[in-house]
Every structure is written in structure tokens, then in C-alpha cells.
Design a protein around this motif. Structure first.
Motif, PDB file in Angstrom:
ATOM      1  N   PRO A   1       0.805  -1.222   0.000  1.00 25.19           N
ATOM      2  CA  PRO A   1       0.000   0.000   0.000  1.00 25.19           C
ATOM      3  C   PRO A   1       0.843   1.281   0.000  1.00 25.19           C
ATOM      4  CG  PRO A   1      -0.942  -1.572   1.515  1.00 25.19           C
ATOM      5  CD  PRO A   1       0.368  -2.149   1.062  1.00 25.19           C
ATOM      6  N   LYS A   2       1.975   1.269   0.689  1.00 24.35           N
ATOM      7  CA  LYS A   2       2.805   2.474   0.766  1.00 24.35           C
ATOM      8  C   LYS A   2       3.545   2.764  -0.545  1.00 24.35           C
ATOM      9  CE  LYS A   2       6.835   0.191   2.893  1.00 24.35           C
ATOM     10  NZ  LYS A   2       7.311  -0.343   1.658  1.00 24.35           N
ATOM     11  N   ASP A   3       3.610   1.791  -1.457  1.00 26.57           N
ATOM     12  CA  ASP A   3       4.252   2.022  -2.757  1.00 26.57           C
ATOM     13  C   ASP A   3       3.374   2.936  -3.592  1.00 26.57           C
ATOM     14  OD1 ASP A   3       6.400   0.347  -2.132  1.00 26.57           O
ATOM     15  OD2 ASP A   3       5.375  -1.425  -2.927  1.00 26.57           O
ATOM     16  N   LYS A   4       3.880   4.133  -3.863  1.00 27.60           N
ATOM     17  CA  LYS A   4       3.108   5.106  -4.612  1.00 27.60           C
ATOM     18  C   LYS A   4       2.992   4.670  -6.079  1.00 27.60           C
ATOM     19  CE  LYS A   4       4.050   8.850  -1.532  1.00 27.60           C
ATOM     20  NZ  LYS A   4       4.696  10.073  -1.236  1.00 27.60           N
ATOM     21  N   PRO A   5       1.883   4.982  -6.725  1.00 29.26           N
ATOM     22  CA  PRO A   5       1.704   4.563  -8.112  1.00 29.26           C
ATOM     23  C   PRO A   5       2.866   4.944  -9.027  1.00 29.26           C
ATOM     24  CG  PRO A   5      -0.367   5.354  -7.247  1.00 29.26           C
ATOM     25  CD  PRO A   5       0.674   5.627  -6.192  1.00 29.26           C
ATOM     26  N   GLU A   6       3.414   6.145  -8.853  1.00 35.55           N
ATOM     27  CA  GLU A   6       4.512   6.568  -9.730  1.00 35.55           C
ATOM     28  C   GLU A   6       5.753   5.684  -9.580  1.00 35.55           C
ATOM     29  OE1 GLU A   6       4.036   9.648  -6.345  1.00 35.55           O
ATOM     30  OE2 GLU A   6       2.718   8.532  -7.677  1.00 35.55           O
ATOM     31  N   ALA A   7       5.883   5.009  -8.454  1.00 37.88           N
ATOM     32  CA  ALA A   7       7.023   4.110  -8.242  1.00 37.88           C
ATOM     33  C   ALA A   7       6.925   2.853  -9.100  1.00 37.88           C
ATOM     34  CB  ALA A   7       7.126   3.733  -6.764  1.00 37.88           C
ATOM     35  N   LEU A   8       5.783   2.618  -9.709  1.00 35.84           N
ATOM     36  CA  LEU A   8       5.576   1.431 -10.538  1.00 35.84           C
ATOM     37  C   LEU A   8       5.915   1.676 -12.008  1.00 35.84           C
ATOM     38  CD1 LEU A   8       3.949   0.922  -7.908  1.00 35.84           C
ATOM     39  CD2 LEU A   8       2.274  -0.250  -9.308  1.00 35.84           C
ATOM     40  N   LYS A   9       6.268   2.914 -12.354  1.00 32.16           N
ATOM     41  CA  LYS A   9       6.468   3.281 -13.759  1.00 32.16           C
ATOM     42  C   LYS A   9       7.456   2.377 -14.485  1.00 32.16           C
ATOM     43  CE  LYS A   9       5.208   8.046 -14.422  1.00 32.16           C
ATOM     44  NZ  LYS A   9       5.679   9.288 -15.025  1.00 32.16           N
ATOM     45  N   ALA A  10       8.603   2.093 -13.889  1.00 35.79           N
ATOM     46  CA  ALA A  10       9.608   1.274 -14.573  1.00 35.79           C
ATOM     47  C   ALA A  10       9.060  -0.115 -14.878  1.00 35.79           C
ATOM     48  CB  ALA A  10      10.883   1.181 -13.742  1.00 35.79           C
ATOM     49  N   ASP A  11       8.352  -0.710 -13.918  1.00 39.44           N
ATOM     50  CA  ASP A  11       7.787  -2.034 -14.148  1.00 39.44           C
ATOM     51  C   ASP A  11       6.665  -2.003 -15.188  1.00 39.44           C
ATOM     52  OD1 ASP A  11       9.533  -3.228 -12.344  1.00 39.44           O
ATOM     53  OD2 ASP A  11       8.094  -3.242 -10.700  1.00 39.44           O
ATOM     54  N   ILE A  12       5.853  -0.952 -15.165  1.00 40.30           N
ATOM     55  CA  ILE A  12       4.793  -0.803 -16.154  1.00 40.30           C
ATOM     56  C   ILE A  12       5.407  -0.677 -17.548  1.00 40.30           C
ATOM     57  CG2 ILE A  12       2.991   0.764 -17.017  1.00 40.30           C
ATOM     58  CD1 ILE A  12       2.344   1.346 -14.019  1.00 40.30           C
ATOM     59  N   GLU A  13       6.402   0.176 -17.674  1.00 41.46           N
ATOM     60  CA  GLU A  13       7.042   0.371 -18.972  1.00 41.46           C
ATOM     61  C   GLU A  13       7.702  -0.912 -19.457  1.00 41.46           C
ATOM     62  OE1 GLU A  13       9.575   3.819 -18.601  1.00 41.46           O
ATOM     63  OE2 GLU A  13       7.840   5.156 -18.437  1.00 41.46           O
ATOM     64  N   SER A  14       8.294  -1.656 -18.555  1.00 44.42           N
ATOM     65  CA  SER A  14       8.891  -2.945 -18.932  1.00 44.42           C
ATOM     66  C   SER A  14       7.833  -3.899 -19.476  1.00 44.42           C
ATOM     67  CB  SER A  14       9.599  -3.543 -17.724  1.00 44.42           C
ATOM     68  OG  SER A  14      10.072  -4.829 -18.016  1.00 44.42           O
ATOM     69  N   MET A  15       6.694  -3.990 -18.778  1.00 42.29           N
ATOM     70  CA  MET A  15       5.628  -4.891 -19.244  1.00 42.29           C
ATOM     71  C   MET A  15       4.970  -4.400 -20.525  1.00 42.29           C
ATOM     72  SD  MET A  15       3.673  -6.439 -15.976  1.00 42.29           S
ATOM     73  CE  MET A  15       4.522  -7.380 -14.712  1.00 42.29           C
ATOM     74  N   LEU A  16       4.987  -3.096 -20.752  1.00 43.56           N
ATOM     75  CA  LEU A  16       4.434  -2.526 -21.990  1.00 43.56           C
ATOM     76  C   LEU A  16       5.462  -2.539 -23.130  1.00 43.56           C
ATOM     77  CD1 LEU A  16       2.463   0.557 -20.588  1.00 43.56           C
ATOM     78  CD2 LEU A  16       1.486  -1.563 -21.516  1.00 43.56           C
ATOM     79  N   ASN A  17       6.683  -2.935 -22.800  1.00 48.13           N
ATOM     80  CA  ASN A  17       7.781  -2.945 -23.788  1.00 48.13           C
ATOM     81  C   ASN A  17       8.075  -1.577 -24.358  1.00 48.13           C
ATOM     82  OD1 ASN A  17       8.285  -5.794 -23.608  1.00 48.13           O
ATOM     83  ND2 ASN A  17       6.437  -6.108 -24.833  1.00 48.13           N
ATOM     84  N   ILE A  18       8.137  -0.557 -23.474  1.00 45.68           N
ATOM     85  CA  ILE A  18       8.533   0.783 -23.920  1.00 45.68           C
ATOM     86  C   ILE A  18       9.848   1.176 -23.282  1.00 45.68           C
ATOM     87  CG2 ILE A  18       6.789   2.373 -24.761  1.00 45.68           C
ATOM     88  CD1 ILE A  18       5.553   2.620 -22.154  1.00 45.68           C
TER      89      ILE A  18
END
Length: 160
Positions: free
Chosen positions: A143-160
Motif C-alpha cells: 500500500p505504501k508504494d506510490k503509483p509513480e514508483a511502478l512506472k519502470a515495471d509498467i514500462e517494462s511490461m508494456l515494452n517501452i
């Protein structure tokens, strides 16, 4: 249990098969309107605006199991999310994420991505799960992980 055979319920009480989100990276979050983490709706909406066109879908699941911080009905929750945080991603019907009435989706997520020391229980509101397009990778965030902290993982899964 196969992820794509699971259905969830939207805020209007209609069944939504998760197969509707095939070929999308999913960020699934249990939410609450009266929680110290509720301002994370802003960060989630920012991620949605930035990455939705690239294949990210965010799905929120209100839950009243933690400190009774989501007391409203589905209509009140929708109004709160829309009026307070201008949320445009889907906010589904209220669910349970722990216990005997845990929804099949959360049974799947907790098994696919256990918490610290292998625990499966959800500890609090705004626990986040990032699910890859092929559904083979599921990452869990506190819960304490802010959404913006997920950007690198999101971009990796989106292949960007």
C-alpha cells in the motif's frame, strides 16, 4: 484457475469477464475512500492517462475490510472517485479480498504473487498487482508504494 476465465462485477452489477482485457497490462488495486492512502487515486489516474493508450488498464476494487474505510454503496463510491479525484479508469463493485468471501480474482492474485514471507493475505487498502499481457508475470506492491514508483515495471511490461 485460469485468469481469463474469471469474471468480476462492475459498479452497475454487471458481470465483466477479464478476457475483455486480453492484450492489456493490468494494474489491479483494492481501494477505499476514507484511507490515508486514498490520495493515491491521483497517482493512479496519472498513470492511466500516461499509459492507457499504450496498453495499460487500471481496475480498482473498493473494499471495506480494512478499518471499515469504504462504507459507501457502489453509487456513492463512483461519485466520490469521479468528483474528488476525476477517476476515469474502471472502479468495480465493492468486494472482499480476504476471508471466506474472497473473490476469485483475488484468490488468483494472492496465489500468483504472495506477500512478504509467502503470506497470501492482503494487509491493507491500496495493495497493487501488476499483471503482464501474457498473465505469466504478476507483481505485488505494498500500500505504501506510490503509483509513480511502478512506472519502470509498467514500462517494462508494456515494452517501452
Amino acid at each position: 484457475m485460469d485468469f481469463n476465465t474469471i469474471s468480476v462485477t462492475n459498479s452497475k452489477g454487471q458481470s465483466v469477464p477479464l478476457s475483455d482485457y486480453n492484450d492489456k497490462v493490468l494494474l489491479i488495486v483494492n481501494t477505499a475512500s476514507k484511507c490515508g492512502f486514498t490520495p493515491q487515486y491521483d497517482g493512479l489516474e496519472a498513470l492511466y492517462k500516461e499509459y492507457q493508450g499504450m496498453g495499460l488498464e487500471i481496475i480498482a476494487f473498493p473494499c471495506n475490510q480494512f478499518g471499515k474505510q469504504e462504507p459507501g454503496d457502489n453509487t456513492a463510491i463512483q461519485e466520490f472517485c469521479s468528483l474528488t479525484f476525476n477517476v476515469t479508469f474502471p472502479v468495480m463493485a465493492k468486494i472482499e479480498v480476504n476471508g471466506d468471501n474472497t473473490t476469485p480474482l483475488y484468490q488468483y492474485l494472492k496465489k500468483a504473487a504472495p506477500g512478504v514471507l509467502g503470506t497470501q493475505g492482503i494487509k491493507w487498502n491500496f495493495t497493487k498487482f501488476l499483471v503482464s499481457r501474457d498473465r505469466k508475470t504478476v507483481k505485488r506492491y505494498a500500500p505504501k508504494d506510490k503509483p509513480e514508483a511502478l512506472k519502470a515495471d509498467i514500462e517494462s511490461m508494456l515494452n517501452i
